[in-house]
Write a protein that holds these residues in place. Structure first.
Motif, short mmCIF file in Angstrom:
data_model
loop_
_atom_site.label_atom_id
_atom_site.label_comp_id
_atom_site.label_asym_id
_atom_site.label_seq_id
_atom_site.Cartn_x
_atom_site.Cartn_y
_atom_site.Cartn_z
N THR A 25 -29.39 4.33 81.87
CA THR A 25 -30.44 4.13 80.87
C THR A 25 -31.29 2.97 81.37
OG1 THR A 25 -29.22 2.49 79.56
CG2 THR A 25 -28.84 4.81 79.02
N ASP A 26 -32.22 2.52 80.54
CA ASP A 26 -33.04 1.36 80.93
C ASP A 26 -32.19 0.09 81.04
OD1 ASP A 26 -35.29 2.92 80.96
OD2 ASP A 26 -35.95 2.34 78.96
N ASP A 27 -31.08 0.05 80.32
CA ASP A 27 -30.28 -1.17 80.24
C ASP A 27 -28.97 -1.14 81.03
OD1 ASP A 27 -32.12 -2.27 78.40
OD2 ASP A 27 -31.16 -1.16 76.79
N ILE A 28 -28.41 0.03 81.22
CA ILE A 28 -27.07 0.13 81.79
C ILE A 28 -26.99 1.28 82.79
CG2 ILE A 28 -24.62 0.59 81.28
CD1 ILE A 28 -25.08 -0.57 78.51
N LEU A 71 -17.68 -11.16 80.72
CA LEU A 71 -18.89 -10.48 81.14
C LEU A 71 -20.08 -10.89 80.27
CD1 LEU A 71 -20.20 -8.21 82.90
CD2 LEU A 71 -19.63 -6.65 81.02
N MET A 72 -19.87 -10.94 78.98
CA MET A 72 -20.96 -11.27 78.05
C MET A 72 -21.39 -12.72 78.15
SD MET A 72 -22.03 -8.59 76.45
CE MET A 72 -21.97 -7.88 78.08
N LYS A 73 -20.51 -13.62 78.62
CA LYS A 73 -20.87 -15.01 78.80
C LYS A 73 -21.91 -15.18 79.90
CE LYS A 73 -16.60 -17.20 77.28
NZ LYS A 73 -15.41 -17.96 77.71
N TYR A 74 -21.86 -14.29 80.88
CA TYR A 74 -22.74 -14.44 82.05
C TYR A 74 -23.93 -13.49 82.04
CZ TYR A 74 -18.93 -17.26 83.73
OH TYR A 74 -17.97 -18.24 83.85
N TYR A 75 -23.85 -12.40 81.32
CA TYR A 75 -24.94 -11.41 81.39
C TYR A 75 -25.50 -11.16 80.03
CZ TYR A 75 -23.21 -10.78 86.10
OH TYR A 75 -22.82 -10.99 87.39
#
Length: 75
Positions: A25-28, A71-75
């Protein structure tokens, strides 16, 4: 056959090949490797439901994993 003969016995196993599916998708962008043989489910609608259920279970398991937080901490 004694143990020494057993140790020298070469067993050739065919390499397992799993089908891969790339979703973007546009994001993933995801590359999925299917390890389950969904073709054993004859009814296509039931096969789809099983695949979707397995995907949702996978996402829920990943979201509950500390690696997801990292993962969410960095991206």
């Amino acid at each position: 056959m004694d143990l020494e003969e057993f140790d020298n016995l070469e067993i050739e196993l065919p390499e397992l090949e799993y089908p891969e599916l790339e979703l973007e998708t546009d994001d993933i962008k995801l590359i999925l490797t299917l390890k389950k043989d969904y073709s054993k489910i004859e009814n296509i609608e039931e096969r789809k439901k099983e695949f979707i259920k397995n995907m949702k279970d996978f996402i829920d398991e990943f979201a509950a994993n500390p690696e997801f937080d990292e993962l969410m901490k960095y991206y």
